[in-house]
Write an enzyme that holds these catalytic residues in place. Structure first.
Site, PDB file in Angstrom:
ATOM      1  N   LYS A 100       3.627 -15.293   1.748  1.00  0.00           N
ATOM      2  CA  LYS A 100       3.672 -15.818   0.181  1.00  0.00           C
ATOM      3  C   LYS A 100       5.190 -16.172  -0.135  1.00  0.00           C
ATOM      4  CE  LYS A 100       1.923 -17.513  -3.504  1.00  0.00           C
ATOM      5  NZ  LYS A 100       1.125 -18.735  -3.485  1.00  0.00           N
ATOM      6  N   ASP A 149      -2.745 -18.065  -0.237  1.00  0.00           N
ATOM      7  CA  ASP A 149      -3.765 -18.931  -0.740  1.00  0.00           C
ATOM      8  C   ASP A 149      -4.169 -19.979  -0.087  1.00  0.00           C
ATOM      9  OD1 ASP A 149      -1.126 -20.173  -1.171  1.00  0.00           O
ATOM     10  OD2 ASP A 149      -1.384 -20.813  -2.889  1.00  0.00           O
ATOM     11  N   TYR A 162       0.711  -1.274   0.010  1.00  0.00           N
ATOM     12  CA  TYR A 162      -0.107   0.067   0.121  1.00  0.00           C
ATOM     13  C   TYR A 162       0.764   1.225   0.008  1.00  0.00           C
ATOM     14  CZ  TYR A 162      -4.740  -2.085   0.878  1.00  0.00           C
ATOM     15  OH  TYR A 162      -6.026  -2.547   0.759  1.00  0.00           O
ATOM     16  N   ASP A 196     -11.967  -9.316   4.638  1.00  0.00           N
ATOM     17  CA  ASP A 196     -13.509  -9.304   4.044  1.00  0.00           C
ATOM     18  C   ASP A 196     -13.752 -10.559   3.931  1.00  0.00           C
ATOM     19  OD1 ASP A 196     -13.140  -6.485   3.509  1.00  0.00           O
ATOM     20  OD2 ASP A 196     -14.005  -6.668   1.540  1.00  0.00           O
ATOM     21  N   ASP A 221      -5.939  -7.108   4.260  1.00  0.00           N
ATOM     22  CA  ASP A 221      -7.284  -6.625   3.635  1.00  0.00           C
ATOM     23  C   ASP A 221      -8.382  -7.412   2.892  1.00  0.00           C
ATOM     24  OD1 ASP A 221      -8.853  -4.339   2.226  1.00  0.00           O
ATOM     25  OD2 ASP A 221      -7.851  -4.836   0.423  1.00  0.00           O
TER      26      ASP A 221
HETATM   27  C1  IPM Z   1     -10.250  -1.425   4.370  1.00  0.00           C
HETATM   28  C2  IPM Z   1     -10.423  -0.868   2.976  1.00  0.00           C
HETATM   29  C3  IPM Z   1      -9.418   0.044   2.870  1.00  0.00           C
HETATM   30  C4  IPM Z   1      -8.276  -0.608   2.504  1.00  0.00           C
HETATM   31  C5  IPM Z   1      -9.659   0.912   1.364  1.00  0.00           C
HETATM   32  C6  IPM Z   1     -11.036   1.828   1.466  1.00  0.00           C
HETATM   33  C7  IPM Z   1      -8.494   1.914   1.206  1.00  0.00           C
HETATM   34  O1  IPM Z   1     -10.723  -1.864   2.110  1.00  0.00           O
HETATM   35  O2  IPM Z   1      -9.887  -0.652   5.499  1.00  0.00           O
HETATM   36  O3  IPM Z   1     -10.096  -2.672   4.411  1.00  0.00           O
HETATM   37  O4  IPM Z   1      -7.670  -1.258   1.434  1.00  0.00           O
HETATM   38  O5  IPM Z   1      -7.363  -0.829   3.713  1.00  0.00           O
HETATM   39 MG    MG Z   2     -10.880  -3.849   2.918  1.00  0.00          MG
END
Ligand code: IPM
Ligand code: MG
Length: 357
Positions: A188, A220, A142, A248, A244
């Site tokens: 990885k 993975d 990032y 999710d 990240d």
């Molecule tokens: C998160 C989000 C952020 C990230 C984005 C909105 C920049 O997806 O906090 O997980 O990638 O960190």
């Molecule tokens: Mg995110």
């Protein structure tokens, strides 16, 4: 009476709606407690671009620094998607993390027993899920330099220094000590040099925590194990990009992205925010799930204000309301019976204040 100052950064999309419910819950919590909270609002993301042409204005940074904690809604608005990277709303969030030195992102994913059937995965798979993702937040792909466009090529750099890996690894081992004492480090290392350093440093740090078990997984494989048997995990330690993605995925184990809270901690004021994004498609309709934000408020009380009992009260209230069958649209089995954002906030406030449901 003790008074805390909380910065509110509602941001974009559903951010303002869910932050409003977080504020109401915090106000309910202070009613029976011997402390007060003063809120100070500031702009970030698209909302800040509109007014200041900057997704993270200096004023916002100063407000955050002067407060005891920050409550953030969400960032991102399709209206700004065509802007260059530095002017996109998301850049505001990245600068907030970088400028406050928030190198550790804690994302707990725990399934509420009453929501086991809300997950898209089979109940027997998700039952008993209780894990914590410790994501490095101010380094890796990032932020690595160089990055940019050159002719018909574009590039980013994945880079970690020993020091960056050490501090996040220590934090993960400390967290594991308070849980089931297992750290799974995700990398990885079969391909990436940066992951080889990551693995070596994490292994070194583990020697200081002989009571905590360490295992390594390639990313993975980790993504696969997470949906095959999430009970294999206690603390997942990983870098910025992998964290990240995995967070999710972990959110969906718990039924909805609308359930997952987070804390970003580091050098200066900590930031608490729901893991979900701004969801512009449902903004302003009173249908977003405010629970991730409300649970983030509980994390704030526990970690930044040292008010563990009040944090417990919020978490118990969430459980009770879910046990009573209250559901926002994202976790409801029948859409017609779903309640709105505000109503969910009301129910949780009532549960905190001990009123009848
Ligand atoms: C998160 C989000 C952020 C990230 C984005 C909105 C920049 O997806 O906090 O997980 O990638 O960190
Ligand atoms: Mg995110």
């Amino acid at each position: 009476m003790e008074k805390y100052r909380i910065a509110l950064l509602p941001g974009d999309g559903i951010g303002p709606e869910v932050v409003a419910e977080g504020v109401r819950v915090l106000q309910s919590t202070t009613k029976r407690s011997g402390f007060a909270i003063e809120f100070q609002e500031a702009l970030i993301g698209g909302a800040a671009l509109e007014k200041y042409n900057d997704p993270f204005p200096k004023q916002t940074f100063e407000v955050c620094r002067a407060c005891d904690a920050v409550l953030l809604g969400a960032i991102g608005d399709p209206r700004w998607d065509d802007l260059p990277a530095d002017k996109r709303p998301e850049r505001g969030l990245l600068r907030l993390r970088q400028d406050l030195g928030l190198y550790a992102n804690l994302r707990p994913a725990r399934i509420f027993p009453s929501l086991v059937s809300a997950s898209t995965l089979k109940s027997r798979v998700v039952k008993g899920t209780d894990l914590l993702i410790v994501r490095e937040l101010t380094g890796g792909l990032y932020f690595g330099e160089p990055r940019g466009f050159k002719g018909d090529r574009a590039f980013n750099t994945m880079v970690y220094s020993r020091g960056e890996i050490e501090r996040i690894a220590r934090l993960a081992f400390e967290a594991a000590r308070k849980r089931r004492k297992l750290v799974t480090s995700v990398d990885k290392a079969n391909v990436l040099h940066v992951s080889q350093l990551w693995r070596a440093v994490v292994t070194e740090i583990a020697a200081d925590y002989p009571d905590v078990e360490l295992q390594h997984l390639y990313v993975d494989n980790a993504a696969m194990q997470l949906i095959r048997n999430p009970r294999l995990f206690d603390v997942i330690l990983t870098g910025n990009l992998f964290g990240d993605i995995l967070s999710d995925e972990a959110a969906m184990l718990t039924g909805s992205l609308g359930m997952l809270p987070s804390a970003s901690i580091g050098k200066e004021t900590a930031v608490y925010e729901p893991v979900h994004g701004s969801a512009p498609d449902i903004a302003g309709q009173n249908i977003a799930n405010p629970i991730a934000t409300i649970a983030s408020c509980a994390m704030m009380l526990r970690h930044s204000l040292d008010r563990g009992a009040e944090a417990d009260r919020i978490e118990e209230a969430i459980s009770r309301v879910l046990n009573n069958g209250c559901r926002t649209r994202d976790i409801a089995t029948s859409k017609s019976r779903a309640i709105g954002t505000r109503e969910m906030g009301d129910r949780i406030c009532q549960a905190i204040e001990g009123k009848n449901q």
